[in-house]
Structures are given as structure tokens and as C-alpha cells.
Scaffold this active site. Structure first.
Site, PDB file in Angstrom:
ATOM      1  N   GLU A 177       0.802  -1.228   0.000  1.00  0.00           N
ATOM      2  CA  GLU A 177       0.000   0.000   0.000  1.00  0.00           C
ATOM      3  C   GLU A 177       0.838   1.282   0.000  1.00  0.00           C
ATOM      4  O   GLU A 177       0.308   2.356   0.316  1.00  0.00           O
ATOM      5  CB  GLU A 177      -0.982   0.018   1.192  1.00  0.00           C
ATOM      6  CG  GLU A 177      -1.901  -1.201   1.225  1.00  0.00           C
ATOM      7  CD  GLU A 177      -3.004  -1.085   2.263  1.00  0.00           C
ATOM      8  OE1 GLU A 177      -3.684  -0.063   2.304  1.00  0.00           O
ATOM      9  OE2 GLU A 177      -3.179  -2.048   3.034  1.00  0.00           O
ATOM     10  N   LYS A 199     -11.718  -0.058   3.794  1.00  0.00           N
ATOM     11  CA  LYS A 199     -13.179  -0.015   3.641  1.00  0.00           C
ATOM     12  C   LYS A 199     -13.583   1.075   2.645  1.00  0.00           C
ATOM     13  O   LYS A 199     -14.713   1.110   2.181  1.00  0.00           O
ATOM     14  CB  LYS A 199     -13.840   0.333   4.974  1.00  0.00           C
ATOM     15  CG  LYS A 199     -13.773  -0.760   6.007  1.00  0.00           C
ATOM     16  CD  LYS A 199     -14.801  -0.497   7.104  1.00  0.00           C
ATOM     17  CE  LYS A 199     -14.472  -1.226   8.381  1.00  0.00           C
ATOM     18  NZ  LYS A 199     -13.667  -0.421   9.297  1.00  0.00           N
ATOM     19  N   HIS A 260     -10.811   2.945  18.425  1.00  0.00           N
ATOM     20  CA  HIS A 260     -11.747   1.903  18.844  1.00  0.00           C
ATOM     21  C   HIS A 260     -11.244   1.233  20.116  1.00  0.00           C
ATOM     22  O   HIS A 260     -10.056   0.958  20.252  1.00  0.00           O
ATOM     23  CB  HIS A 260     -11.835   0.785  17.784  1.00  0.00           C
ATOM     24  CG  HIS A 260     -12.786   1.095  16.681  1.00  0.00           C
ATOM     25  ND1 HIS A 260     -12.680   0.498  15.444  1.00  0.00           N
ATOM     26  CD2 HIS A 260     -13.878   1.900  16.639  1.00  0.00           C
ATOM     27  CE1 HIS A 260     -13.665   0.934  14.683  1.00  0.00           C
ATOM     28  NE2 HIS A 260     -14.390   1.790  15.370  1.00  0.00           N
ATOM     29  N   SER A 264      -9.836  -4.337  16.572  1.00  0.00           N
ATOM     30  CA  SER A 264      -9.620  -5.703  16.075  1.00  0.00           C
ATOM     31  C   SER A 264      -8.129  -5.991  15.997  1.00  0.00           C
ATOM     32  O   SER A 264      -7.708  -7.148  16.123  1.00  0.00           O
ATOM     33  CB  SER A 264     -10.204  -5.882  14.672  1.00  0.00           C
ATOM     34  OG  SER A 264     -11.584  -5.719  14.679  1.00  0.00           O
ATOM     35  N   TYR A 265      -7.341  -4.938  15.739  1.00  0.00           N
ATOM     36  CA  TYR A 265      -5.895  -5.100  15.532  1.00  0.00           C
ATOM     37  C   TYR A 265      -5.153  -4.315  16.608  1.00  0.00           C
ATOM     38  O   TYR A 265      -5.336  -3.097  16.715  1.00  0.00           O
ATOM     39  CB  TYR A 265      -5.507  -4.605  14.132  1.00  0.00           C
ATOM     40  CG  TYR A 265      -6.273  -5.329  13.054  1.00  0.00           C
ATOM     41  CD1 TYR A 265      -5.844  -6.581  12.592  1.00  0.00           C
ATOM     42  CD2 TYR A 265      -7.449  -4.809  12.529  1.00  0.00           C
ATOM     43  CE1 TYR A 265      -6.573  -7.267  11.625  1.00  0.00           C
ATOM     44  CE2 TYR A 265      -8.176  -5.484  11.561  1.00  0.00           C
ATOM     45  CZ  TYR A 265      -7.735  -6.710  11.116  1.00  0.00           C
ATOM     46  OH  TYR A 265      -8.456  -7.392  10.172  1.00  0.00           O
ATOM     47  N   TYR A 266      -4.324  -5.004  17.390  1.00  0.00           N
ATOM     48  CA  TYR A 266      -3.691  -4.385  18.547  1.00  0.00           C
ATOM     49  C   TYR A 266      -2.341  -3.745  18.205  1.00  0.00           C
ATOM     50  O   TYR A 266      -1.296  -4.148  18.709  1.00  0.00           O
ATOM     51  CB  TYR A 266      -3.580  -5.402  19.692  1.00  0.00           C
ATOM     52  CG  TYR A 266      -4.950  -5.710  20.272  1.00  0.00           C
ATOM     53  CD1 TYR A 266      -5.466  -4.945  21.311  1.00  0.00           C
ATOM     54  CD2 TYR A 266      -5.752  -6.705  19.732  1.00  0.00           C
ATOM     55  CE1 TYR A 266      -6.735  -5.184  21.810  1.00  0.00           C
ATOM     56  CE2 TYR A 266      -7.018  -6.959  20.222  1.00  0.00           C
ATOM     57  CZ  TYR A 266      -7.505  -6.195  21.257  1.00  0.00           C
ATOM     58  OH  TYR A 266      -8.768  -6.430  21.743  1.00  0.00           O
ATOM     59  N   LEU A 268      -1.531   0.443  17.753  1.00  0.00           N
ATOM     60  CA  LEU A 268      -2.333   1.673  17.859  1.00  0.00           C
ATOM     61  C   LEU A 268      -2.569   2.346  16.507  1.00  0.00           C
ATOM     62  O   LEU A 268      -1.637   2.555  15.729  1.00  0.00           O
ATOM     63  CB  LEU A 268      -1.686   2.670  18.816  1.00  0.00           C
ATOM     64  CG  LEU A 268      -2.679   3.782  19.222  1.00  0.00           C
ATOM     65  CD1 LEU A 268      -3.635   3.300  20.296  1.00  0.00           C
ATOM     66  CD2 LEU A 268      -1.959   5.044  19.655  1.00  0.00           C
ATOM     67  N   HIS A 269      -3.817   2.666  16.243  1.00  0.00           N
ATOM     68  CA  HIS A 269      -4.194   3.382  15.027  1.00  0.00           C
ATOM     69  C   HIS A 269      -5.396   4.257  15.330  1.00  0.00           C
ATOM     70  O   HIS A 269      -6.161   3.990  16.257  1.00  0.00           O
ATOM     71  CB  HIS A 269      -4.501   2.396  13.887  1.00  0.00           C
ATOM     72  CG  HIS A 269      -5.534   1.382  14.233  1.00  0.00           C
ATOM     73  ND1 HIS A 269      -5.235   0.201  14.875  1.00  0.00           N
ATOM     74  CD2 HIS A 269      -6.879   1.383  14.069  1.00  0.00           C
ATOM     75  CE1 HIS A 269      -6.346  -0.487  15.071  1.00  0.00           C
ATOM     76  NE2 HIS A 269      -7.366   0.219  14.591  1.00  0.00           N
TER      77      HIS A 269
HETATM   78  P1  M7G Z   1      -9.894  -1.730  14.258  1.00  0.00           P
HETATM   79  O1  M7G Z   1     -10.463  -0.715  15.174  1.00  0.00           O
HETATM   80  O2  M7G Z   1      -8.701  -2.487  14.760  1.00  0.00           O
HETATM   81  O3  M7G Z   1     -10.941  -2.816  13.862  1.00  0.00           O
HETATM   82  O4  M7G Z   1      -9.548  -0.962  12.923  1.00  0.00           O
HETATM   83  P2  M7G Z   1     -12.249  -2.878  12.988  1.00  0.00           P
HETATM   84  O5  M7G Z   1     -11.822  -3.539  11.698  1.00  0.00           O
HETATM   85  O6  M7G Z   1     -13.133  -3.810  13.764  1.00  0.00           O
HETATM   86  O7  M7G Z   1     -12.769  -1.501  12.835  1.00  0.00           O
HETATM   87  C1  M7G Z   1      -8.704  -1.473  11.945  1.00  0.00           C
HETATM   88  C2  M7G Z   1      -8.987  -0.727  10.668  1.00  0.00           C
HETATM   89  O8  M7G Z   1      -8.036  -1.115   9.701  1.00  0.00           O
HETATM   90  C3  M7G Z   1     -10.356  -1.040  10.101  1.00  0.00           C
HETATM   91  O9  M7G Z   1     -11.057   0.148   9.822  1.00  0.00           O
HETATM   92  C4  M7G Z   1     -10.052  -1.874   8.847  1.00  0.00           C
HETATM   93  O10 M7G Z   1     -10.990  -1.657   7.800  1.00  0.00           O
HETATM   94  C5  M7G Z   1      -8.680  -1.385   8.461  1.00  0.00           C
HETATM   95  N1  M7G Z   1      -7.871  -2.391   7.767  1.00  0.00           N
HETATM   96  C6  M7G Z   1      -7.784  -3.705   8.073  1.00  0.00           C
HETATM   97  N2  M7G Z   1      -6.905  -4.289   7.229  1.00  0.00           N
HETATM   98  C7  M7G Z   1      -6.551  -5.718   7.284  1.00  0.00           C
HETATM   99  C8  M7G Z   1      -6.412  -3.347   6.382  1.00  0.00           C
HETATM  100  C9  M7G Z   1      -5.469  -3.373   5.321  1.00  0.00           C
HETATM  101  O11 M7G Z   1      -4.874  -4.392   4.954  1.00  0.00           O
HETATM  102  N3  M7G Z   1      -5.222  -2.175   4.718  1.00  0.00           N
HETATM  103  C10 M7G Z   1      -5.871  -1.011   5.079  1.00  0.00           C
HETATM  104  N4  M7G Z   1      -5.578   0.103   4.416  1.00  0.00           N
HETATM  105  N5  M7G Z   1      -6.769  -0.973   6.080  1.00  0.00           N
HETATM  106  C11 M7G Z   1      -7.040  -2.131   6.734  1.00  0.00           C
END
Ligand code: M7G
Length: 329
Positions: A177, A199, A260, A264-266, A268-269
């Protein structure tokens, strides 16, 4: 009016990006090389559906579990919004089939040219059982997590069970990316990468969705934040808003910027979405405004390690079972 201007503004940079058929080597969760490209073979032609996980007539999407060449996969199909700038082509270049006519009322089926009739498609393959669960519609329960619950119940669970964050490292290391990055601050302490969330199809700003991923790799979530991280959070807030204004002509007053909990992913974002767009997960039970997080840490440096936090968990979430076992639900 400002939104319309922003809608037009998005065309140039995004279309330029789309024109450039870029390829980037990436590593997938298993450390294998993966290729990204704009035009590609149809890996879905042999897709075998096992189950529809959820669908929504209102949101015009469907989440499917199935197999691609014997590997578990989740496929998300989603009709994209109708764009104002494509209206002329849509109205003049389509075929109309009359369904019914009654007095001044008519309904038609409009068959649009293929380029205006795309379906945004997301493929997770190989998908784990956790991915399948994530996209399945299930009842949720609100959990009350004290600082102690976090240390004794949640932390041990997420250390064993959370999704791989290899995709995050691929972004930080420019293995995936790279061409989508909107802004980058490489500083190891306060730096981050801002890029479109997967998304968002980037065709219109109405559903703008970007994520800022921090360079530091040791902050799992909101719970790890202390006043020590204020420079990082303020940097993301300030520079993220500036970058979005510059690229998409969207001012800070049109943005919802939040974290959040639970994510879902640990790693920080921070989520940047357009105000007014009901992005999945932007409800009060999961989203914490970055502005509030900053203020809370100013008033109490240990706010997020000590406070009780509330969040929903799905009925089949393993963490919910842990809270039940500990008689915390
Ligand atoms: P989160 O709060 O960890 O979980 O956000 P959620 O998916 O339940 O909201 C992670 C964010 O990363 C989400 O908005 C996902 O749509 C986005 N995301 C996940 N993946 C695997 C990717 C990816 O490969 N590339 C990009 N650009 N975004 C991703």
C-alpha cells in the site's frame, strides 16, 4: 457546497493514483511474498460459497464465507455510492427498462455502463476462524472492564488470540500500500502513516475513511496510553487533519477522529471518517474521540490504565467467555 467542492477536488489526485498501475511486493501474514496490482486475474471465478455470514439490503452488501482453491476465504461485496460527477454519463449512457407506469409515477430498471456499475470487493484469504466470526452477524453484550479486568482477563487473552498485525508492518515498511499513503511522519516516537482504510474506495469524500497507523510498535490500544503519549496523539491529530484538508479539501469541522476500544488489531491506530457518514464502529459503545482521549490524559496521566471502559463483545467472542468465567458478566 463545501462538500461538493471537496467531492470534485478528490477526483484529481485519486484518479491519478488509479491511472498508475503500480505493483508492490508485500509480505502476507505467513511472511510469504504477495503481489498487489490494479488489473489482475479473477481469483473469485472458482470461489465456492459455504455460507452467507451477513447481508444488508439497506447497506447493499453481503459477507460470504467460502473457499478459494481449498483455502478458507471471506469475501465482502458492496455496491458503491452513486457519484455526482458520473451522473451525466449514467443518465445518458444507460439503458432504461420500464417496470410500471401509473399516472405521474414510473419505475424503471436502469442498466448502467459497466464502469459505473462496480462492486467494491474485499477478499481475506486465507481467512482464520476469527475472521469468519468477525463478519458473522451475532448478538452483542456490553462488557464493563476495570483496569484490573484488563490486566487479568483481557491482556492475557489478546496476547494469545488477537489478529496478526503483519499487514500493519507491511504498511510501515512500505511492503504494501505504499502508493496509497496520504501522509507520513517517519519520526520513531511521534510519527505515523496516514492512508485510506481498505473499507473506503476513495471515489467520493462522502464516505471518507482513513487510518493513521503509529510508527511505534509497543502500543496495543487505548489501554496502553499515558500522558507520555500526548506528543504522539497531538501530532496525529494536528498533522492528520492538515493532510486531509490539503488532499481532500475537508476541514477538521467535518471529521470524526477516534480510536476503537476494543480494536480488532492491537497496534495503535486512529480512525478519520467524515462526519455524517455512519462508518461501521463509530457508535458510542466503541469509538473514543481522539480530542477526548487527549483531554483525559491531560487531566489524568493514567486515565486509560485505571478507568472502567465499556465495549460490546459478540456472543461467540472468546473474550466474552473469559469475562463470564471470571464472573464479570
Ligand atoms: P480496528 O479498530 O482495529 O478494527 O480498525 P475494525 O476492523 O473492527 O474496525 C482497523 C482498521 O483497519 C479497520 O477500519 C479496517 O478496515 C482497516 N484495515 C484492516 N486491514 C486488514 C487493512 C489493510 O490491509 N489495509 C488497510 N488500508 N486498512 C485495513
Amino acid at each position: 457546497m463545501a462538500d461538493t467542492a471537496a467531492k470534485r477536488e478528490i477526483e484529481k489526485p485519486v484518479n491519478e493514483e488509479i491511472q498508475q498501475v503500480k505493483r508492490a511486493k508485500a509480505e502476507d501474514e505467513n511472511g510469504r511474498g504477495a503481489e498487489q496490482e490494479s488489473g489482475c486475474e479473477n481469483i473469485l471465478s472458482g470461489f465456492k460459497t459455504s455460507k452467507v455470514l451477513s447481508d444488508s439490503a439497506r447497506e447493499k452488501n453481503i459477507f460470504i464465507h467460502g473457499k478459494i482453491a481449498d483455502q478458507d476465504a471471506v469475501v465482502i461485496l458492496e455496491k458503491t455510492p452513486i457519484r455526482e460527477d458520473s451522473l451525466a454519463e449514467l443518465l445518458s449512457g444507460s439503458t432504461l427498462k420500464l417496470e410500471m407506469r401509473n399516472d405521474i409515477y414510473c419505475t424503471y430498471r436502469l442498466q448502467a455502463p459497466p464502469q459505473l456499475n462496480e462492486i467494491k470487493t474485499t477478499v481475506v484469504c486465507p481467512a482464520t476462524e476469527k475472521h469468519v466470526k468477525k463478519y458473522q452477524r451475532k448478538e452483542s453484550f456490553l462488557v464493563e472492564e476495570t483496569g484490573e479486568d484488563y490486566r487479568f482477563i483481557t491482556l492475557p487473552y489478546i496476547q494469545q488470540q488477537s489478529f496478526s498485525v503483519q499487514w500493519v508492518y507491511n504498511i510501515l515498511e512500505k511492503k504494501a500500500e505504499a502508493e496509497r499513503i496520504v501522509y507520513e511522519d517517519p519520526d520513531p516516537d511521534v510519527g505515523f502513516v496516514l492512508l485510506p482504510d481498505f473499507k473506503w474506495d476513495q471515489k467520493q469524500v462522502d464516505d471518507l475513511y482513513l487510518i493513521a497507523i503509529v510508527q511505534k510498535r509497543d502500543i496495543k490500544s487505548l489501554r496502553d496510553l499515558t500522558s507520555e503519549h500526548l506528543p504522539l496523539l497531538q501530532n496525529i491529530f494536528q498533522k492528520g487533519k492538515e493532510a486531509i484538508l490539503q488532499r481532500y479539501a475537508l476541514p477538521a469541522s467535518k471529521l470524526r477522529v477516534y480510536l476503537h476500544y476494543q480494536p480488532s488489531y492491537y497496534h495503535l491506530h486512529v480512525h478519520f471518517t467524515k462526519l455524517g457518514y455512519e462508518a461501521p464502529g463509530c457508535g458510542v459503545e466503541r469509538a473514543h474521540l481522539l480530542a477526548d482521549v487527549i483531554q483525559n490524559l491531560w487531566s489524568d496521566p493514567r486515565y486509560y490504565s485505571t478507568r472502567t471502559l465499556y465495549f460490546p463483545l459478540r456472543a461467540d467472542d472468546g473474550l466474552l467467555s473469559k469475562f463470564k468465567e471470571a464472573e464479570r458478566l
